[in-house]
Design an enzyme around this catalytic site. Structure first.
Site, short mmCIF file in Angstrom:
data_model
loop_
_atom_site.label_atom_id
_atom_site.label_comp_id
_atom_site.label_asym_id
_atom_site.label_seq_id
_atom_site.Cartn_x
_atom_site.Cartn_y
_atom_site.Cartn_z
N ASN A 91 0.88 -1.17 0.00
CA ASN A 91 0.00 0.00 0.00
C ASN A 91 0.92 1.22 0.00
O ASN A 91 1.47 1.59 1.03
CB ASN A 91 -0.88 -0.05 1.26
CG ASN A 91 -1.70 1.20 1.45
OD1 ASN A 91 -1.78 2.04 0.55
ND2 ASN A 91 -2.32 1.33 2.61
N TRP A 92 1.07 1.82 -1.18
CA TRP A 92 2.02 2.93 -1.30
C TRP A 92 1.48 4.23 -0.71
O TRP A 92 2.19 5.21 -0.59
CB TRP A 92 2.41 3.14 -2.77
CG TRP A 92 3.12 1.96 -3.39
CD1 TRP A 92 3.45 0.77 -2.77
CD2 TRP A 92 3.59 1.83 -4.74
NE1 TRP A 92 4.09 -0.07 -3.65
CE2 TRP A 92 4.19 0.55 -4.87
CE3 TRP A 92 3.55 2.67 -5.85
CZ2 TRP A 92 4.74 0.11 -6.08
CZ3 TRP A 92 4.11 2.22 -7.06
CH2 TRP A 92 4.71 0.96 -7.17
N LYS A 93 0.21 4.25 -0.37
CA LYS A 93 -0.44 5.45 0.19
C LYS A 93 -0.16 6.66 -0.69
O LYS A 93 -0.07 6.54 -1.91
CB LYS A 93 0.01 5.65 1.65
CG LYS A 93 -0.18 4.37 2.48
CD LYS A 93 -0.03 4.59 3.95
CE LYS A 93 -0.24 3.26 4.67
NZ LYS A 93 -0.17 3.39 6.11
N GLU A 150 -6.80 4.71 7.71
CA GLU A 150 -6.65 6.14 7.43
C GLU A 150 -7.92 6.69 6.77
O GLU A 150 -8.27 7.85 6.97
CB GLU A 150 -5.40 6.36 6.55
CG GLU A 150 -4.14 6.20 7.38
CD GLU A 150 -2.98 5.52 6.69
OE1 GLU A 150 -2.93 5.52 5.45
OE2 GLU A 150 -2.12 4.96 7.41
N GLU A 189 -5.39 -4.73 10.72
CA GLU A 189 -4.37 -3.71 10.90
C GLU A 189 -4.64 -2.92 12.18
O GLU A 189 -5.44 -1.97 12.17
CB GLU A 189 -4.35 -2.74 9.71
CG GLU A 189 -4.05 -3.41 8.39
CD GLU A 189 -3.49 -2.41 7.38
OE1 GLU A 189 -2.42 -2.69 6.85
OE2 GLU A 189 -4.11 -1.37 7.17
N GLY A 205 2.48 2.47 10.67
CA GLY A 205 3.41 3.57 10.45
C GLY A 205 4.10 4.05 11.72
O GLY A 205 4.72 5.11 11.73
N SER A 214 3.46 -1.96 10.35
CA SER A 214 4.92 -2.00 10.55
C SER A 214 5.55 -3.36 10.22
O SER A 214 6.48 -3.80 10.90
CB SER A 214 5.28 -1.56 11.97
OG SER A 214 4.82 -0.24 12.19
N GLY A 271 2.82 -0.98 4.30
CA GLY A 271 2.90 0.43 3.93
C GLY A 271 4.35 0.84 3.68
O GLY A 271 4.90 0.63 2.60
N GLY A 272 4.97 1.40 4.70
CA GLY A 272 6.32 1.97 4.58
C GLY A 272 7.32 1.06 3.89
O GLY A 272 8.07 1.50 3.00
P1 PGA Z 1 2.82 0.39 7.62
O1 PGA Z 1 1.34 0.57 7.00
O2 PGA Z 1 3.37 -0.89 7.06
O3 PGA Z 1 3.59 1.61 7.17
O4 PGA Z 1 2.66 0.33 9.11
C1 PGA Z 1 0.50 -0.52 6.80
C2 PGA Z 1 -0.81 -0.07 6.24
O5 PGA Z 1 -1.32 0.97 6.65
O6 PGA Z 1 -1.40 -0.73 5.34
#
Ligand code: PGA
Length: 252
Positions: A9-11, A97, A167, A173, A213, A234-235
């Site tokens: 998920n590149w957001k 989010e 999640e 994050g 994370s 994400g990250g």
């Molecule tokens: P993260 O995000 O790996 O940066 O914690 C995960 C997500 O929100 O899908």
């Protein structure tokens, strides 16, 4: 046997050039491997470019959101068929989010899930508790309410096409990862909910990803839990090496 599914998920990150470079790098590194399902979910404006960059690879394309209506006067929104038109197979729905920053409710998410499935897009539906909810001992009830609300009205067949992502909001994050035991407990609860709401066949088939994370260093242990079938990342999905490290963790 549920095949592991790792989605990035590149957001709201990366430029067009960076998105294409990341997608091409992943396609090259992944080569012909099909033992793990892999998807990338770039910002919607780069879906088309990323689709071209991964064409011919086994990487699937996903979007980060969509609107439930098929077409019309909905300024700024994107429909399921538009996402399919640019090559999407998946769509993330109800990400925390979107729930907590953009105010999406379970009812709104449910409309999107229904519309995605009706159009033939595979939803990745996110659930998870906030820190204060965990500390108040409400994790199981929050996740159950989100499960029942976001996934209301799905047939058994539709449920089997849906991916659930657990999640915990406090782990997204933040660098704080749920322990494998904490995550597994919620995943096992979700699988029980699938069994009681549907049947054991559905419960055995639906993939439940963990997100929050996930990194190369913790992926193998999380993904080794019996009810953790993949990761929504994400990250660590923004760098070829990190994302590939997590895919390796799914093979361990
Ligand atoms: P993260 O995000 O790996 O940066 O914690 C995960 C997500 O929100 O899908």
């Amino acid at each position: 046997m549920r095949r592991k599914f790792i989605a990035g998920n590149w957001k709201m990150n990366l430029s067009r050039a960076e998105s294409v470079a990341l997608a091409s790098g992943l396609a090259q590194q992944l080569g012909d491997a099909t033992d793990v399902d892999v998807a990338v979910c770039p910002p919607s404006v780069y879906l088309d470019a990323v689709h071209q960059a991964i064409s011919g690879s086994h990487i699937a394309l996903g979007a980060q959101n969509m609107y439930h209506e098929a077409a019309g006067a909905y300024t700024g929104e994107i429909s399921a068929s538009m996402l399919q038109d640019v090559g999407c197979a998946y769509v993330i729905l109800g990400h925390s989010e979107r729930r907590h920053v953009l105010g999406e409710t379970d009812a709104a998410i449910n409309l999107k899930v229904q519309a995605a499935l009706a159009a033939g897009l595979l939803p990745i539906v996110c659930v998870g508790e906030k820190l204060e909810e965990r500390e108040a001992g409400q994790t199981a009830s929050v996740v159950k309410t989100q499960f029942e609300g976001s996934l209301a009205g799905l047939t058994a067949e539709q449920m089997q096409q849906t991916v659930i992502a657990y999640e915990p909001v406090w782990a997204i994050g933040t660098g704080k990862v749920a322990s494998p035991a904490q995550a597994e407990a919620v995943h096992a609860d979700l699988r029980k909910l699938l069994e009681t709401s549907y049947n054991s066949e559905v419960a055995a088939a639906v993939r439940i990803q963990y997100g929050g994370s996930v990194k190369p260093s913790n992926a193998a242990e999380l993904l080794g839990q019996p009810n953790i079938d993949g990761a929504l990342v994400g990250g660590a999905s923004l760098k070829v090496e990190d994302f590939m490290g997590i895919i390796s963790g799914a093979r361990a």
